[in-house]
Write a protein that holds these residues in place. Structure first.
Motif, short mmCIF file in Angstrom:
data_model
loop_
_atom_site.label_atom_id
_atom_site.label_comp_id
_atom_site.label_asym_id
_atom_site.label_seq_id
_atom_site.Cartn_x
_atom_site.Cartn_y
_atom_site.Cartn_z
N LEU A 1 7.37 -3.61 -12.85
CA LEU A 1 7.84 -2.62 -13.83
C LEU A 1 9.32 -2.29 -13.60
CD1 LEU A 1 7.00 -0.47 -16.04
CD2 LEU A 1 6.72 1.12 -14.13
N GLN A 2 9.71 -2.17 -12.34
CA GLN A 2 11.10 -1.84 -12.01
C GLN A 2 12.03 -3.02 -12.32
OE1 GLN A 2 12.42 1.06 -10.83
NE2 GLN A 2 10.46 2.12 -10.84
N VAL A 3 11.52 -4.22 -12.09
CA VAL A 3 12.34 -5.41 -12.37
C VAL A 3 12.63 -5.50 -13.87
CG1 VAL A 3 12.32 -7.95 -12.38
CG2 VAL A 3 11.59 -6.69 -10.34
N ALA B 1 6.41 7.97 -8.84
CA ALA B 1 7.87 7.84 -9.02
C ALA B 1 8.29 6.48 -9.58
CB ALA B 1 8.57 8.07 -7.68
N TYR B 2 7.54 5.43 -9.22
CA TYR B 2 8.05 4.09 -9.53
C TYR B 2 7.11 3.18 -10.31
CZ TYR B 2 11.40 5.56 -6.04
OH TYR B 2 12.35 6.27 -5.36
N LEU B 3 5.82 3.53 -10.40
CA LEU B 3 4.89 2.57 -10.96
C LEU B 3 4.32 2.99 -12.31
CD1 LEU B 3 3.04 1.51 -7.67
CD2 LEU B 3 5.09 0.53 -8.71
N PHE C 1 20.26 1.04 -0.82
CA PHE C 1 20.56 2.42 -1.22
C PHE C 1 19.26 3.21 -1.33
CE2 PHE C 1 22.14 5.67 -4.28
CZ PHE C 1 23.40 5.93 -3.77
N PHE C 2 19.04 4.13 -0.40
CA PHE C 2 17.88 5.03 -0.39
C PHE C 2 16.54 4.29 -0.47
CE2 PHE C 2 21.34 7.89 -1.15
CZ PHE C 2 20.98 9.01 -0.43
N LEU C 3 16.47 3.15 0.20
CA LEU C 3 15.19 2.44 0.30
C LEU C 3 14.51 2.75 1.64
CD1 LEU C 3 13.06 0.35 -0.60
CD2 LEU C 3 14.52 -1.43 0.40
N ALA D 1 16.91 -3.00 -3.68
CA ALA D 1 15.84 -2.40 -4.48
C ALA D 1 16.49 -1.69 -5.67
CB ALA D 1 15.03 -1.40 -3.67
N ASN D 2 15.73 -1.55 -6.73
CA ASN D 2 16.27 -0.85 -7.91
C ASN D 2 16.57 0.61 -7.55
OD1 ASN D 2 17.04 -0.44 -10.58
ND2 ASN D 2 15.00 0.27 -11.14
N VAL D 3 17.54 1.16 -8.23
CA VAL D 3 17.92 2.56 -8.02
C VAL D 3 18.05 3.20 -9.40
CG1 VAL D 3 19.76 4.10 -7.18
CG2 VAL D 3 19.16 2.06 -5.86
N TYR D 4 17.49 4.36 -9.58
CA TYR D 4 17.61 5.06 -10.86
C TYR D 4 19.05 5.52 -11.09
CZ TYR D 4 12.48 5.27 -11.21
OH TYR D 4 11.15 4.96 -11.32
N GLY D 5 19.40 5.68 -12.37
CA GLY D 5 20.75 6.16 -12.70
C GLY D 5 21.74 5.00 -12.77
N ALA E 1 11.20 -9.48 -5.73
CA ALA E 1 11.15 -9.91 -4.32
C ALA E 1 10.99 -8.68 -3.44
CB ALA E 1 12.42 -10.67 -3.92
N ASP E 2 10.45 -8.94 -2.26
CA ASP E 2 10.33 -7.91 -1.23
C ASP E 2 11.64 -7.88 -0.43
OD1 ASP E 2 9.70 -6.40 1.03
OD2 ASP E 2 7.71 -7.29 1.26
N ALA E 3 12.18 -6.72 -0.19
CA ALA E 3 13.42 -6.65 0.59
C ALA E 3 13.21 -7.21 2.00
CB ALA E 3 13.90 -5.20 0.66
N ALA E 4 11.95 -7.34 2.43
CA ALA E 4 11.69 -7.93 3.74
C ALA E 4 11.73 -9.45 3.69
CB ALA E 4 10.34 -7.46 4.26
N ASP F 1 0.82 -1.22 0.00
CA ASP F 1 0.00 0.00 0.00
C ASP F 1 0.85 1.26 0.00
OD1 ASP F 1 -2.34 -1.24 -0.05
OD2 ASP F 1 -2.97 -0.71 2.01
N TYR F 2 1.93 1.26 0.82
CA TYR F 2 2.74 2.49 0.92
C TYR F 2 3.32 2.88 -0.42
CZ TYR F 2 6.97 -0.42 0.93
OH TYR F 2 7.95 -1.30 0.58
N LEU F 3 3.67 1.86 -1.22
CA LEU F 3 4.27 2.14 -2.52
C LEU F 3 3.21 2.71 -3.47
CD1 LEU F 3 6.93 1.86 -4.11
CD2 LEU F 3 6.18 -0.40 -4.83
N ILE G 1 17.01 -6.96 -6.44
CA ILE G 1 15.60 -7.31 -6.27
C ILE G 1 14.78 -6.02 -6.24
CG2 ILE G 1 15.99 -9.50 -5.07
CD1 ILE G 1 15.36 -8.02 -2.43
N ASP G 2 13.52 -6.15 -6.60
CA ASP G 2 12.59 -5.03 -6.45
C ASP G 2 11.20 -5.63 -6.32
OD1 ASP G 2 12.86 -1.76 -7.01
OD2 ASP G 2 10.83 -2.58 -7.23
N ILE G 3 10.33 -4.89 -5.64
CA ILE G 3 8.99 -5.41 -5.39
C ILE G 3 8.02 -5.07 -6.53
CG2 ILE G 3 7.97 -3.43 -4.14
CD1 ILE G 3 7.17 -5.59 -1.98
#
Ligand SMILES: C[S@@+](CC[C@H](N)C(=O)[O-])C[C@H]1O[C@@H](n2cnc3c(N)ncnc32)[C@H](O)[C@@H]1O
Length: 247
Positions: free
Chosen positions: A104-106, A31-33, A140-142, A76-80, A124-127, A22-24, A99-101
């Motif tokens: 689209l980012q994967v 920003a990400y979806l 990195f900045f997650l 998690a994915n990082v831009y740049g 995957a979830d980083a958790a 939900d938070y995402l 990994i990324d949840i």
């Protein structure tokens, strides 16, 4: 699909895929979806500007913690250019797993890392990262983008993914010094765009770990304290204990 949330069905091999949290969806769809966000934001110049010119330095101090040939998890994915720099640092004998949840980012990160056979990207979830243990985990900045209860789960899961001698590198925002001209502007940015950042800058990252005493913690701050690198190292077993553990 352009302009909407990316909710394509996950491929069969990723049928156990985690749900988008939900938070995402509520806070970071912009920003990400959305594919349009990738085109706009996935650019080293844009990330450099967002980090007030500090991207190179933060990547450099992150890569300085790694060695060629290691097996590394990026949480998690990082831009740049971040992931490509990690892959280059690990070299052809190394292994980078990103990994990324968000599917689209994967997909996007897979395309970006096509030229690096040592890199693999999975959903995957980083958790609950899976994949066994790693020499090093990079986060990195997650943490500033996830609610505090998730911060606990992610920090614990990433710490659990390193064996004795392994380390987790958290690079993220930190509370800037009182004199910093960007302290209040950044607080405004956090209030408007990054509401979970306050939960990070008001505490030490070690406080999110259930068993912080099992690690040696090392913290460095950058750019007047606006950024931090926190390294949690799991101590190597002393020989007597290692022998007992092997029995
Ligand atoms: C690393 S963070 C922020 C990075 C930074 N703002 C940048 O320049 O890209 C952004 C990524 O985290 C992902 N993400 C959010 N929650 C996650 C979780 N629990 N597990 C794995 N990835 C997650 C998002 O899908 C997004 O791709």
């Amino acid at each position: 699909m352009d302009g909407g949330i990316d909710n394509r069905p996950v491929p069969a091999h990723e049928a156990e895929a985690p749900q988008l949290p939900d938070y995402l969806v509520k806070t970071y769809t912009w920003a990400y979806l959305k594919p349009a966000s990738l085109r706009l934001l996935d650019n080293t110049l844009v990330v450099t500007a967002i980090l007030w010119g500090n991207l190179n330095r933060l990547i450099r101090v992150n890569c300085a913690e790694l060695s060629a040939g290691q097996r590394v998890l990026q949480a998690a994915n990082v831009y740049g250019r971040y992931s490509a720099d990690l892959a280059r640092t690990l070299g052809p004998e190394g292994r980078l797993e990103v990994i990324d949840i968000a599917p689209l980012q994967v997909d996007h990160c897979r395309r970006k890392l096509r030229g690096f056979p040592q890199a693999k990207v999975r959903l995957a979830d980083a958790a609950a990262p899976g994949g066994g243990v790693y020499d090093t985990v990079c986060c990195f900045f997650l943490l500033h983008e996830i609610p505090d209860d998730h911060k606990h789960r992610v920090v614990d899961a990433l710490l659990a993914a390193v064996p004795p001698g392994g380390k987790v590198i958290f690079t993220d925002y930190h509370r800037a010094a009182g004199w910093h001209p960007l302290r209040w502007p950044m607080n405004l940015v956090f209030r408007i765009l990054e509401p979970f950042a306050f939960g990070l800058i008001e505490r030490e990252i070690a406080d999110f770990a259930s068993d912080s005493a099992a690690f040696v913690w090392r913290k460095s701050t950058y750019f007047g304290g606006l950024y931090q690198k926190v390294v949690a190292e799991r101590p190597r077993l002393v020989p007597a204990r290692a022998a007992r553990a092997a029995e």
